[in-house]
Write a protein that holds these residues in place. Structure first.
Motif, short mmCIF file in Angstrom:
data_model
loop_
_atom_site.label_atom_id
_atom_site.label_comp_id
_atom_site.label_asym_id
_atom_site.label_seq_id
_atom_site.Cartn_x
_atom_site.Cartn_y
_atom_site.Cartn_z
N ASN A 1 0.83 -1.20 0.00
CA ASN A 1 0.00 0.00 0.00
C ASN A 1 0.87 1.26 0.00
OD1 ASN A 1 -2.60 1.18 0.06
ND2 ASN A 1 -2.39 1.60 2.25
N LEU A 2 1.93 1.25 0.79
CA LEU A 2 2.82 2.41 0.84
C LEU A 2 3.47 2.65 -0.52
CD1 LEU A 2 5.35 3.31 3.62
CD2 LEU A 2 6.05 3.36 1.23
N ARG A 3 3.98 1.58 -1.14
CA ARG A 3 4.64 1.76 -2.44
C ARG A 3 3.67 2.29 -3.49
NH1 ARG A 3 7.24 -3.27 -0.77
NH2 ARG A 3 9.48 -2.87 -0.43
N ARG A 4 2.44 1.80 -3.45
CA ARG A 4 1.44 2.25 -4.44
C ARG A 4 1.17 3.74 -4.30
NH1 ARG A 4 -4.08 2.66 -4.13
NH2 ARG A 4 -4.14 1.58 -2.13
N HIS A 5 0.91 4.20 -3.08
CA HIS A 5 0.64 5.62 -2.87
C HIS A 5 1.88 6.47 -3.12
CE1 HIS A 5 -3.46 5.36 -1.48
NE2 HIS A 5 -3.16 4.47 -0.56
N ARG B 1 4.43 5.94 -5.17
CA ARG B 1 4.67 6.11 -6.60
C ARG B 1 3.62 7.01 -7.24
NH1 ARG B 1 7.42 4.19 -10.85
NH2 ARG B 1 8.59 2.64 -9.67
N ALA B 2 2.35 6.86 -6.85
CA ALA B 2 1.27 7.65 -7.43
C ALA B 2 1.45 9.14 -7.15
CB ALA B 2 -0.08 7.18 -6.91
N HIS B 3 1.94 9.48 -5.96
CA HIS B 3 2.02 10.88 -5.58
C HIS B 3 3.40 11.49 -5.84
CE1 HIS B 3 -1.73 9.94 -3.50
NE2 HIS B 3 -1.92 11.24 -3.40
N LEU B 4 4.45 10.69 -5.80
CA LEU B 4 5.80 11.23 -5.91
C LEU B 4 6.54 10.78 -7.16
CD1 LEU B 4 6.84 10.86 -2.17
CD2 LEU B 4 6.01 12.90 -3.33
N GLY B 5 5.96 9.84 -7.89
CA GLY B 5 6.55 9.43 -9.15
C GLY B 5 7.82 8.62 -9.02
N THR B 6 8.06 8.03 -7.85
CA THR B 6 9.25 7.20 -7.65
C THR B 6 8.94 6.15 -6.60
OG1 THR B 6 11.63 7.27 -7.20
CG2 THR B 6 10.22 8.66 -5.82
N THR B 7 9.89 5.29 -6.32
CA THR B 7 9.70 4.24 -5.32
C THR B 7 10.34 4.65 -4.00
OG1 THR B 7 11.75 3.10 -5.85
CG2 THR B 7 9.79 2.51 -7.14
N PRO B 8 9.90 4.07 -2.89
CA PRO B 8 10.56 4.36 -1.60
C PRO B 8 12.06 4.05 -1.64
CG PRO B 8 8.47 3.27 -1.22
CD PRO B 8 8.70 3.22 -2.70
#
Length: 311
Positions: free
Chosen positions: A287-291, A293-300
């Motif tokens: 869930n964290l990775r999905r949000h 990427r959607a909001h910041l355009g990159t991965t954690p």
């Protein structure tokens, strides 16, 4: 970083950039070299009635990584061809160009906003749209950032844009340090409204400020329903107050706080993503990775490699 000035210069818009990028703070590392320039060096009149001495000309733009245009008075006044040519040259060289308030008119004159979203002070959005129909003017937001070009609304939104650029350059934790020294909230999303569409709260006890301060310490278990319960309001009334005072919904505000907390934890700790997800209330790493990427355009992981203290 160079701020491009023009007479009569508004001291406030210039101070927005100077305070964020140019102030030396004892407990905060300095990451920016801040300068000012103008087309014709020498005494430069301000809208406050005094003159300031600017010793650098347009050649300062040739080496700038970022160029700030902190307002332009009167709004819509044509910029000299030498100015627009210098801005285009800096942009073509790879410099980031950012406008505060009515500085957007100069970026539009230089052609840097053609076919792109942009904003300016709400009093001038209609003028900007009418003068430059090729620009997609958004009259409601605080700022718009395309990476290479950015614009902001007036007054405090200029500070919001500057802090946003700091976050993009050096991470959320560093931006929080600067905001804390300025006694400001660390972050407002650019999509928030420039001003409330409804009248301001009639009573002090209608302000959301105490609720928001409490909520940021409860992210791991907090829900929108609990927010409403804490405020003693129905979910519908809470949503209305969020829209009036913040220009967003409780759910979107809460997600933004969780992503902000995620960024700081990625920067300052070696916690695994699963542990961070639990700590900020996003339930799972998926869930964290999905949000994220959607909001910041990159991965954690990519974000941590870029901004983590151990990089």
């Amino acid at each position: 970083m160079v701020a491009l000035l023009n007479p009569p210069q508004s001291p406030f818009e210039l101070a927005c950039a100077a305070e964020v990028f140019g102030t030396v703070r004892q407990d905060v590392p300095a990451h920016y070299d801040f300068r000012i320039c103008t087309e014709r060096p020498g005494p430069l009149q301000t809208t406050a009635g005094y003159a300031m001495l600017v010793d650098a000309g347009l050649t300062a733009l040739q080496e700038a990584d970022t160029v700030i245009v902190p307002g332009w008075q009167p709004p819509g006044t044509p910029a000299p061809p030498t100015v627009t040519e210098a801005l285009r040259a800096a942009h073509q060289r790879g410099a980031r160009i950012a406008a505060i308030c009515t500085g957007a008119f100069v970026l539009a004159q230089a052609g840097l906003l053609d076919g792109r979203r942009a904003t300016t002070h709400w009093r001038q959005t209609a003028q900007l749209a009418a003068t430059f129909p090729e620009v997609q003017v958004d009259p409601d937001v605080l700022y718009v950032d395309h990476g290479d070009v950015a614009t902001s609304a007036g007054t405090g939104a200029g500070i919001d844009l500057c802090l946003h650029l700091v976050r993009s350059d050096h991470g959320a934790a560093y931006a929080v340090q600067i905001a804390r020294n300025m006694v400001l909230p660390p972050h407002r999303e650019g999509s928030q409204l420039q001003y409330a569409t409804q009248p301001a709260p009639a009573r002090a006890d209608e302000s959301l400020a105490p609720l928001l301060e409490w909520a940021t310490s409860q992210l791991d278990t907090l829900t929108v329903g609990w927010l409403a319960e804490r405020a003693g309001l129905s979910s519908r009334t809470l949503a209305r107050r969020f829209t009036e005072q913040l220009g967003t919904s409780p759910g979107q505000w809460l997600l933004g706080q969780r992503l902000d907390a995620t960024r700081v934890l990625l920067e300052q700790t070696n916690l695994p993503v699963e542990a961070i997800a639990t700590r900020v209330g996003l339930a799972s790493a998926v869930n964290l990775r999905r949000h994220f990427r959607a909001h910041l355009g990159t991965t954690p992981g990519a974000y941590r490699r870029t901004f983590g203290e151990t990089r």
